[in-house]
Design an enzyme around this catalytic site. Structure first.
Site, mmCIF file in Angstrom:
data_model
loop_
_atom_site.group_PDB
_atom_site.id
_atom_site.type_symbol
_atom_site.label_atom_id
_atom_site.label_comp_id
_atom_site.label_asym_id
_atom_site.label_seq_id
_atom_site.Cartn_x
_atom_site.Cartn_y
_atom_site.Cartn_z
ATOM 1 N N GLY A 50 6.623 5.526 8.599
ATOM 2 C CA GLY A 50 5.776 6.568 8.530
ATOM 3 C C GLY A 50 5.945 7.310 10.064
ATOM 4 N N SER A 51 4.965 7.827 10.474
ATOM 5 C CA SER A 51 4.903 8.663 11.835
ATOM 6 C C SER A 51 4.757 7.658 13.007
ATOM 7 C CB SER A 51 3.707 9.652 11.648
ATOM 8 O OG SER A 51 2.526 8.976 12.021
ATOM 9 N N THR A 52 5.165 8.203 14.044
ATOM 10 C CA THR A 52 5.074 7.063 15.119
ATOM 11 C C THR A 52 3.737 7.094 15.781
ATOM 12 O OG1 THR A 52 7.434 7.820 16.195
ATOM 13 C CG2 THR A 52 5.972 7.328 17.588
ATOM 14 N N GLU A 78 9.438 1.420 10.956
ATOM 15 C CA GLU A 78 10.552 2.644 10.884
ATOM 16 C C GLU A 78 9.745 4.091 10.804
ATOM 17 O OE1 GLU A 78 12.391 5.565 9.820
ATOM 18 O OE2 GLU A 78 12.568 4.702 7.692
ATOM 19 N N GLU A 87 8.680 15.990 15.661
ATOM 20 C CA GLU A 87 9.282 15.957 14.223
ATOM 21 C C GLU A 87 8.497 16.863 13.455
ATOM 22 O OE1 GLU A 87 10.632 12.380 11.297
ATOM 23 O OE2 GLU A 87 8.566 12.355 12.286
ATOM 24 N N GLY A 114 2.296 4.431 13.637
ATOM 25 C CA GLY A 114 2.790 3.084 13.917
ATOM 26 C C GLY A 114 2.183 2.462 15.084
ATOM 27 N N LYS A 157 1.003 -1.175 -0.053
ATOM 28 C CA LYS A 157 -0.119 -0.080 0.093
ATOM 29 C C LYS A 157 0.955 1.132 0.022
ATOM 30 C CE LYS A 157 -1.778 2.771 2.981
ATOM 31 N NZ LYS A 157 -1.892 3.939 2.135
ATOM 32 N N CYS A 170 13.151 11.630 7.637
ATOM 33 C CA CYS A 170 13.137 11.374 9.001
ATOM 34 C C CYS A 170 14.689 11.216 9.724
ATOM 35 C CB CYS A 170 12.571 9.965 9.335
ATOM 36 S SG CYS A 170 13.160 8.703 8.642
#
Length: 495
Positions: free
Chosen positions: A245-247, A268, A399, A250, A192, A302
């Site tokens: 992607g973003s924390t 990641e 971030e 995740g 995706k 990142c």
């Protein structure tokens, strides 16, 4: 197409691909979405629609997972030997080399990055397929001598069906970071891509089919996090999710994976990397790196060193160096000799502007804002440098994912180590010093999955990459990635 300026000359394959209907790639076929719903993807350099892309819902994801499961059980695992997998992966790399220009142009059009940067991404993706083409025949188990009545050995096996969810900042390269080891290990994949950047994943499907991969080994479902991503992460037929992607996202994926079938997860995630410059740093080497390690990809990376720590004796010199370097960057359309392209979307542009506003309200001093001209259309933003920002303030804590960095001075090593580690993220870091002993000691104490010494942002397919703390779980690339996509089985044989 209004989204492509008339002075841009594209490869004929690029134009032909853009003009086609962008459906789903499932089981080796191009299929309309069950709901017949599509969404627009735009050129961030002018904000105009680039293409209409199929929106996959739960029914489409079901179909893709079923196709992958069928291919895994009936073809990929039973009929394709490790040596044959190697050949397929290498053939795919060769086809990507043939269509390198097309992949570059698609990446620049839908992401906005300069064509030269897109070339690096495509070349990196090709090198990853070549590297992992050598792995299928290299897997070995081990014999374990437990006693005289048993023979015990281990073997590594593919997981089965893996879901790969990739971001918009490096859409092709990060997709291949996951896809190459997953295929080399013998898995079948459902990819995706980010809804903003779906086209290279779809073009890759054409090349995979041409390479001779069995139908169902690679499937592409396009769409946003909901419903497409949620349907994939919660699917009981998926054995693993790999997400970049973003924390916050995740964390939600981990919850969904656990609540469904306790599928394996590797992540990641975000970064807030420290770039530490000691008094004895080689300024000539630093000058070659500092601007790019701060603002590459318009700050949408990142690993960038968004928190710069400089020994007080070199502080003014580094501030001047970065300001001059940032001021010289050309900003514009990726096809016209620019250094920095646009932000990916208006939403991302507004998000970064909000961070800047918060930073100023909290007392941060914006000491540099590039005055270079930017196009009237699109989501462009100039590089910005802040000083006087505390470690607990938003610009040093969250971030930002834009062209914004902070510079702070320090006096002693213990102080800067504590400050560098005072982040919930731990993805990467940089160290600049001529003192090799200091460099190794400091690197060993930094909380970061990757540390670059006297350089920055270096990657290789053979070198593991991934973060600690809230920057993720698991390592991409190298041998480590092969372990992400396999499981170890112990077998006891009574003699």
């Amino acid at each position: 197409m209004e989204s492509i300026p008339s002075d841009i000359v594209l490869h004929e394959k690029t134009r032909a691909f853009l003009e086609r209907n962008h459906t789903l790639f499932i089981g080796g076929e191009w299929l309309e979405p069950r709901s017949n719903r599509y969404f627009g993807t735009e050129n961030p350099a002018n904000g105009k629609e680039l293409a209409q892309v199929a929106l996959a819902d739960e029914a489409d994801v079901d179909l893709a997972v079923a196709a992958a499961r069928k291919a895994f059980r009936q073809t990929w695992r039973e009929e394709i030997t490790p040596a044959m997998r190697s050949d397929l992966l290498y053939q795919l790399a060769l086809l990507m080399e043939r269509d390198r220009q097309v992949l570059m142009e698609l990446e620049t059009l839908e992401n906005g990055k300069p064509l030269e940067n897109a070339a690096y991404d495509v070349d990196s993706a090709i090198s990853h397929f070549k590297y992992y083409a050598g792995w299928p025949t290299k897997f070995e188990g081990s014999g374990i001598p437990v006693d005289n009545q048993h023979m015990v050995y281990t073997r590594r096996e593919p997981l089965g069906v893996v879901g790969l969810i990739v971001p918009w900042n490096f859409p092709l390269m990060i997709a291949v970071w996951k896809l190459a080891p997953a295929l080399a290990a013998g898995n079948c994949c459902v990819l995706k891509p980010a809804e903003q950047t779906s086209l290279t994943a779809l073009y890759l499907a054409e090349l995979i089919k041409e390479s001779g991969f069995p139908d169902g080994v690679y499937n592409v479902v396009t769409g946003p996090g909901f419903p497409t991503g949620e349907a994939l992460t919660s699917h009981h037929g998926v054995d693993k999710i790999s997400f970049t992607g973003s924390t916050p996202v995740g964390k939600e994926i981990m919850k969904t994976a656990a609540a469904s079938n306790l599928k394996d997860v590797s992540l990641e995630l975000g970064g807030k990397s420290a770039n530490v410059i000691f008094a004895d740093a080689d300024m000539s080497k630093l000058s070659e790196s500092l601007t790019w390690s701060s603002f590459y990809n318009t700050g949408q990376e990142c690993t960038l060193g968004s928190r710069i720590f400089v020994h007080k004796s070199r502080y003014e010199e580094v501030v001047d160096m970065l300001s001059k370097g940032a001021g010289a960057l050309k900003i514009g359309d990726g096809f016209h000799d620019s250094d920095l392209g646009p932000m990916i979307s208006r939403q991302q542009q507004e998000r970064v502007l909000n961070y800047i506003e918060q930073g100023i309200k909290q007392g941060g001093e914006l000491i540099f804002d590039s005055k270079v001209s930017v196009p009237d259309e699109g989501y462009f933003m100039t590089p910005k440098v802040f000083v006087g920002v505390g470690d607990e303030q938003v610009l040093n804590r969250e971030e930002i994912f834009g062209p914004v960095v902070t510079i702070s001075s320090f006096e002693d090593n213990a102080e800067v180590l504590e400050r560098a580690n005072a982040s919930e993220y731990a993805l990467a870091a940089g160290v600049w010093t001529r003192d090799i002993s200091l460099a190794h000691r400091f690197a060993s104490e930094l909380e970061a999955g990757t540390v670059w010494i006297n350089g920055y942002d270096r990657f290789n397919a053979a070198v593991p990459f991934g973060g600690f703390k809230q920057s993720g779980i698991g390592k991409e690339m190298g041998r480590s990635a092969m372990h992400l996509y396999t499981r170890e089985k112990a077998i006891w044989v009574a003699l």
